[in-house]
Every structure is written in C-alpha cells, then in structure tokens.
Design a protein around this motif. Structure first.
Motif, short mmCIF file in Angstrom:
data_model
loop_
_atom_site.label_atom_id
_atom_site.label_comp_id
_atom_site.label_asym_id
_atom_site.label_seq_id
_atom_site.Cartn_x
_atom_site.Cartn_y
_atom_site.Cartn_z
N ARG A 161 0.54 3.98 -49.83
CA ARG A 161 -0.26 3.22 -48.87
C ARG A 161 -1.70 3.73 -48.83
NH1 ARG A 161 4.58 3.26 -45.44
NH2 ARG A 161 5.33 1.10 -45.21
N ASP A 162 -1.87 5.03 -48.88
CA ASP A 162 -3.22 5.61 -48.88
C ASP A 162 -3.98 5.18 -50.13
OD1 ASP A 162 -2.61 6.98 -46.53
OD2 ASP A 162 -1.88 8.74 -47.62
N ALA A 165 -5.02 1.50 -49.78
CA ALA A 165 -6.16 1.35 -48.87
C ALA A 165 -7.47 1.75 -49.55
CB ALA A 165 -5.93 2.18 -47.61
N ALA A 169 -10.53 -0.96 -50.48
CA ALA A 169 -11.87 -0.76 -49.92
C ALA A 169 -12.98 -1.15 -50.89
CB ALA A 169 -12.04 0.71 -49.51
N GLY A 193 -3.55 -5.50 -47.65
CA GLY A 193 -4.01 -4.83 -46.45
C GLY A 193 -3.33 -5.35 -45.19
N GLU A 196 2.88 -6.24 -47.08
CA GLU A 196 3.28 -5.28 -48.12
C GLU A 196 4.50 -5.81 -48.88
OE1 GLU A 196 4.19 -1.53 -46.38
OE2 GLU A 196 2.08 -0.94 -46.15
#
Length: 271
Positions: A161-162, A165, A169, A193, A196
């Motif tokens: 997930r990190d 993200a 971005a 975002g 999922e």
C-alpha cells in the motif's frame, strides 16, 4: 473485432530483445496470443541472451518519433504499452507523443533487466516521474522499480500500500505494484487510491521467467484495447502471465523465457 475482421490495435514502445524473451518480441507475442494486432516503435536495440545484456544502443529521438507518428496517424491505436526508454530525452519525447493519442497507456517503468543490467539512465528517472507516469492509465512497477523511483522499499505484503501511494503521487490513474519478489504466493496490488484489488496466484517452481514484466504490461494493454475496465484487464493479464510462467522453458545457459503461447492450443487466451 469489427465486422470486417480488424482486431483491436495495440502499440508497444520499447526496446528489442535479440534473445526473444522480453521487450518488443515478448510484447508482440503476447498481443498475438491475446487476439489483438500488435505494432511497434523500437526505442533501442540490445544484444541480449539468457545470461544477460551484452550491449544496448539507443535509437535517435527522430527515429522514435517517426515510427510513432507513422503508426498512429495512419492505423490508429486502442492502447499503448511502454517499456525500455533508456534516456531522459526518449522518455520526454514518448510522453509528449502519448499525451495527444487519446488511448489507454500502460507504463512499465523498466529500470533493470531480469539479470540486473541497467536499462534506464539515472538521469532519466526524474523524467519518468514528472513526464511519463502522469500520462499513464496504469503503471506496473516491480518492487525494485518502486524503490528506484520513489525510495520506498517493500519487504512485506502490507507495505505494498505504501508503494502504491508513492507511485500514485506521480500521477498515473492506477498503480499495479508487483509483489513477485516477496516470499510466498505471488501477490500484486492494483489501486487507484480509492479501491483496491489484490491479485494472488500460486508461485511456480520455475526459474525461467525472463520477460514477465513486459508480458504482463502487454497483456493489460491488449485487454484494455478489447474494452475491458482496468481491474478486468489486470485480472485477465495476471491469469495469462501466471500460465506463461508455469510453462516457461530453458533456453541457452541462463534464465529462459516465459511461454507466451502456453494456452493457444486450448484457444482460451483471448478470453
């Protein structure tokens, strides 16, 4: 396919793999297997085999631009897939071309080969972040490419997930974070975002996996060209590449390729 029998058209913008396992060659094989018409813009020529990349020669920007315009202006495209772009100048040129095309774009931000050979200049990373990823419908980095682009290092499934993200971005509509380098089952995370989709497949005990990333990105582009939504396209592509990995075969003295035609005899790959 239209009443006249013309299949959906997909364009790959990538480097040539002389060994036939990855790059343009893998892309076109995948597209044929999935029932779309594959076309190509060659960005670089590599001397490559099962043991690695022995040399790479970037094509001039003028040659890349001419190939792209030749195909798009006459034949048209329903989806575009990008792979090896090598330099900042090539990345920026391709991003500019994609902006005016009006078709879904799958960006495979190729940084290194299966054997660890660099395929993207360090000076091009910022262009990938600021020019190419913002025009992507789907970006498909593996964990090494996530780290290269964003500095985020993933060591567990929860950290996908990190990674997603961090990639989102930079501007792609969807990020597919490929967790194939993690232990256990092969798990990928697709997200925009908001929603999922976790995609899992058994891990096959087969070292012959050359071309996996190219094949997956091309399969996604093929499904998008046929009208699938992004989640549908990615799920179908995951099924296809899982079968191709299971059927991967030895070639030369090193790592062999996945088998792009693994399901043709059964006639179900176009589904």
């Amino acid at each position: 396919m239209s009443a006249l029998g013309t299949p959906p058209r997909v364009l790959t913008v990538a480097g040539s793999d002389s060994g036939g396992g990855a790059g343009i060659q893998a892309d076109l094989k995948t597209m044929l297997a999935l029932g779309v018409h594959g076309m190509s813009v060659i960005t670089a020529v590599t001397a490559q085999n099962s043991q690695g990349v022995q040399g790479a020669w970037e094509l001039p920007v003028e040659a890349v631009r001419a190939q792209y315009r030749s195909v798009v202006d006459d034949i048209g495209v329903q989806a575009v897939k990008t792979g090896m772009l090598a330099s900042a100048e090539l990345v920026e040129t391709v991003a500019e071309l994609l902006t005016g095309t009006g078709a879904p774009v799958v960006v495979d931000p190729v940084g290194v080969s299966k054997h660890g050979d660099p395929l993207l200049a360090a000076s091009a990373l910022d262009s990938v972040r600021t020019k190419l990823l913002p025009v992507a419908t789907v970006a498909t980095p593996n964990l090494d490419e996530v780290a290269q682009l964003s500095g985020v290092r993933v060591e567990s499934e929860e950290q996908l997930r990190d990674a997603a993200a961090a990639v989102l971005a930079y501007g792609p509509r969807w990020a597919l974070i490929k967790g194939g380098h993690l232990p256990g089952a092969a798990v990928d995370l697709l997200t925009d975002g908001r929603e999922e989709h976790w995609l899992r497949a058994p891990r096959h005990d087969n070292r012959h996996t050359h071309g996996t990333g190219c094949t997956l990105a091309s399969a996604i582009a093929a499904q998008l060209a046929k009208g699938s939504s992004v989640p549908e396209a990615v799920a179908a592509a995951k099924r296809y590449v899982t079968g191709a990995i299971a059927a991967g075969f030895a070639l030369g003295a090193g790592i062999g390729p996945v088998d792009h035609g693994w399901d043709l005899a059964r006639g179900t790959t176009g589904a």
